[in-house]
Design an enzyme around this catalytic site. Structure first.
Site, mmCIF file in Angstrom:
data_model
loop_
_atom_site.group_PDB
_atom_site.id
_atom_site.type_symbol
_atom_site.label_atom_id
_atom_site.label_comp_id
_atom_site.label_asym_id
_atom_site.label_seq_id
_atom_site.Cartn_x
_atom_site.Cartn_y
_atom_site.Cartn_z
ATOM 1 N N GLU A 118 -60.328 -53.952 29.337
ATOM 2 C CA GLU A 118 -59.268 -53.607 30.282
ATOM 3 C C GLU A 118 -58.576 -52.332 29.806
ATOM 4 O O GLU A 118 -58.788 -51.873 28.677
ATOM 5 C CB GLU A 118 -58.273 -54.763 30.440
ATOM 6 C CG GLU A 118 -58.864 -55.937 31.209
ATOM 7 C CD GLU A 118 -57.841 -57.001 31.545
ATOM 8 O OE1 GLU A 118 -56.665 -56.845 31.170
ATOM 9 O OE2 GLU A 118 -58.224 -58.003 32.174
ATOM 10 N N HIS A 233 -48.364 -53.547 38.833
ATOM 11 C CA HIS A 233 -49.829 -53.529 38.731
ATOM 12 C C HIS A 233 -50.361 -52.514 39.736
ATOM 13 O O HIS A 233 -49.951 -52.517 40.900
ATOM 14 C CB HIS A 233 -50.405 -54.913 39.020
ATOM 15 C CG HIS A 233 -51.812 -55.073 38.541
ATOM 16 N ND1 HIS A 233 -52.878 -54.435 39.159
ATOM 17 C CD2 HIS A 233 -52.337 -55.770 37.506
ATOM 18 C CE1 HIS A 233 -53.985 -54.747 38.518
ATOM 19 N NE2 HIS A 233 -53.687 -55.559 37.510
ATOM 20 N N ARG A 278 -51.280 -48.783 32.721
ATOM 21 C CA ARG A 278 -50.940 -49.229 34.069
ATOM 22 C C ARG A 278 -49.865 -48.381 34.743
ATOM 23 O O ARG A 278 -49.932 -48.131 35.946
ATOM 24 C CB ARG A 278 -50.487 -50.693 34.023
ATOM 25 C CG ARG A 278 -51.637 -51.659 33.869
ATOM 26 C CD ARG A 278 -51.166 -53.085 33.869
ATOM 27 N NE ARG A 278 -52.315 -53.992 33.880
ATOM 28 C CZ ARG A 278 -52.216 -55.311 33.804
ATOM 29 N NH1 ARG A 278 -51.020 -55.871 33.715
ATOM 30 N NH2 ARG A 278 -53.289 -56.061 33.826
ATOM 31 N N HIS A 337 -45.446 -56.802 38.938
ATOM 32 C CA HIS A 337 -46.411 -57.715 38.319
ATOM 33 C C HIS A 337 -45.898 -58.403 37.061
ATOM 34 O O HIS A 337 -46.186 -59.573 36.838
ATOM 35 C CB HIS A 337 -47.683 -56.933 37.998
ATOM 36 C CG HIS A 337 -48.795 -57.747 37.442
ATOM 37 N ND1 HIS A 337 -49.352 -58.810 38.135
ATOM 38 C CD2 HIS A 337 -49.481 -57.667 36.255
ATOM 39 C CE1 HIS A 337 -50.320 -59.345 37.410
ATOM 40 N NE2 HIS A 337 -50.410 -58.687 36.265
ATOM 41 N N ARG A 372 -46.327 -53.223 29.007
ATOM 42 C CA ARG A 372 -47.207 -54.246 28.451
ATOM 43 C C ARG A 372 -48.674 -53.816 28.448
ATOM 44 O O ARG A 372 -49.198 -53.336 29.450
ATOM 45 C CB ARG A 372 -47.059 -55.538 29.270
ATOM 46 C CG ARG A 372 -48.032 -56.635 28.884
ATOM 47 C CD ARG A 372 -47.844 -57.843 29.770
ATOM 48 N NE ARG A 372 -48.218 -57.598 31.147
ATOM 49 C CZ ARG A 372 -49.315 -58.073 31.726
ATOM 50 N NH1 ARG A 372 -50.166 -58.796 31.022
ATOM 51 N NH2 ARG A 372 -49.574 -57.826 32.981
#
Length: 513
Positions: A118, A233, A278, A337, A372
């Site tokens: 990811e 997100h 992100r 998110h 995060r």
């Protein structure tokens, strides 16, 4: 209800039934626990909707040190290094605990754990359970374990409205249940109530989650930290469905690319491209949409007919919307998110209020910093559940304290706060919008009406965001695009937040809003 209340008085109270709450309750066995959940056990939990998996540096080419470095980089200068090292060092214990509680992770034909990639991870370290249904698979296993655990008493359909204190120390909970309001005496309370996504119209979280744990702790006097950092997100499925369905980052990890309506791969010149952090990807998509364009995820070449096998849940969500990912572009947009801020705690989950622990997304340990790292959240929820249980078990039970009768008040109504947060506290912010939000939220938060509780959480986000005159991690300001040389975290009590809001509300822009 009086008889039930009396029988449960003095038990450790765990509020919330996502992964953090379930792990805490199970790890406290054989100590008696009462587990309170607003919905059915494991229901209305962001944990259950998590697709991406758990970040775990357990592969042969990986290490805790590499995981720490990736986490610190994603946190954009605001991670608490001690918290990062302490928590990520517990990865192996956390994974073993989940398997002990019945979770079965995806493995190769040889029996080895399967690892996926990811964004912003330097190694393939994302572990899944049931493909893209990781959260649901973990919650299902944990709820089954809870239902068979004799030390846990479950109260479903019970919403905690206030945390009661006596002389600044936790003494009980004010609850609303199917038969009305009641108080539950408790000197040890763990809040595991999830995030704040319900404050936004475009969110991948359960619509009713407005930061209840943050509100409860703040009203009890606990310190809040880093409230401005809301992660959006980048790739929620852009349909009228609410909450928005998530198209996991793992799809981009498999090689899917982002295109605008002109067919341009607009992320190609960005370091990391589609797998950039992100916040970078969310803002890039947001800019395309802001100019009137549309954004799509293209998995046709890299996955094609394999999409349904690799991502069965996402495939079903796309099919529900009339989209075939093997042959069609998938429309996407940013959506709220995850919340990096929350109730300030140490690495054992202790808050600044005696007798109160907070775990999971409602807490702020310093692990995530300003942004995060993907799939660190389920790991943190598990590690902190174990840590809080260990900390509580090592302490003597406090003597019971008298619990004052408190009025239940109106049932929370999110609509007004959601309108304001969606308008002014989204992906990119500016002083005019933040001042307007504070002016609109302050009277709601200080009222006794149904908007008060959600408005209080949204106001906290707005005040923290207004005070941070820079762009860092998930907090972006168009009027302060640069980043300060020194990264600083902020911690405030509710009293300080309200005082600051009143002071900021005298600003000319706020006064004219």
């Amino acid at each position: 209800m009086t008889a039930l209340r009396d029988s449960l008085a003095g038990r450790i109270a765990v509020v919330g039934s996502g992964i953090a709450g379930l792990v805490t309750a199970l790890s406290l066995a054989p100590q008696p626990v009462v587990l309170l959940t607003r919905a059915a056990l494991g229901g209305e939990s962001s944990s259950g909707w998590a697709q991406g998996g758990i970040a775990a540096a357990l592969g042969p080419d990986d290490s805790t040190e590499l995981h720490i470095a990736d986490t610190m980089a994603a946190g954009d200068g605001l991670c608490d290094e001690n918290a990062v090292q302490t928590l990520l060092s517990g990865t192996g214990e956390a994974m073993s605990a989940l398997e002990r509680f019945g979770v079965r992770f995806d493995r190769t034909s040889e029996g080895a754990l399967q690892f996926g990639l990811e964004a912003a991870h330097s190694r393939k370290r994302i572990i899944h359970a049931n493909g893209d249904g990781t959260g649901a698979a973990i919650v299902q296993a944990l709820t089954a374990a809870v239902r068979t655990c004799p030390s846990i008493t479950l109260l479903e359909g019970v919403e905690v409205r206030r945390l009661l204190t006596t002389d600044g120390i936790v003494s009980g909970l004010l609850c609303s249940g199917p038969d009305g309001g009641f108080t539950l005496p408790a000197t040890r309370v763990v809040l595991a109530t999830g995030g704040i996504g319900g404050l936004y119209d475009a969110s991948t979280n359960p619509a009713g989650n407005f930061g209840q744990g943050i509100m409860l702790a703040a009203r009890a006097g606990a310190e809040l930290r880093d409230m401005e950092f809301v992660q959006f997100h980048p790739t929620a499925l852009a349909t009228p469905r609410r909450p928005l369905a998530l198209v996991s980052e793992a799809v981009r990890g498999e090689g899917a690319i982002l295109l605008n309506e002109k067919g341009e791969r607009f992320m190609s010149g960005t370091p990391g491209a589609e797998l950039a952090p992100r916040d970078v990807v969310a803002r890039a998509i947001g800019r395309e949409i802001a100019r009137g364009g549309k954004v799509y995820l293209d998995a046709r070449k890299v996955l094609g007919d394999r999409f349904a096998l690799r991502f069965p849940l996402i495939h079903a969500l796309c099919t529900e919307a009339g989209i075939d990912p093997a042959r069609d572009l998938i429309p996407v947009r940013p959506a709220a998110h995850y919340h990096m801020g929350g109730v300030a705690t140490n690495t054992a989950g202790q808050s600044s209020v005696e007798g109160l622990w907070v775990v999971g997304e409602a807490s702020c340990t310093g692990l995530h910093g300003a942004n995060r790292l993907a799939s660190n959240s389920l790991l943190e929820a598990t590690i902190m559940g174990l840590a809080a249980a260990r900390d509580i078990a090592g302490r003597a039970e406090a003597r019971p304290r008298s619990v004052a009768e408190v009025a239940l008040g109106a049932e929370p109504d999110l609509r007004r706060a959601r309108d304001i947060a969606s308008r002014d506290l989204s992906v990119v912010r500016n002083q005019e919008g933040l001042d307007r939000a504070i002016a609109d939220l302050l009277p709601l938060a200080t009222s006794v009406g149904p908007s008060s509780d959600p408005a209080l959480v949204a106001l906290s986000i707005a005040v923290f965001a207004r005070l941070r005159e820079e762009s860092r991690g998930a907090h972006a300001r168009s009027d302060f695009p640069a980043q300060h040389d020194k990264a600083e975290r902020r911690t405030m009590t509710l009293t300080a937040i309200l005082d600051t809001a009143r002071e900021l509300n005298t600003h000319p822009l706020a006064a004219s809003a």
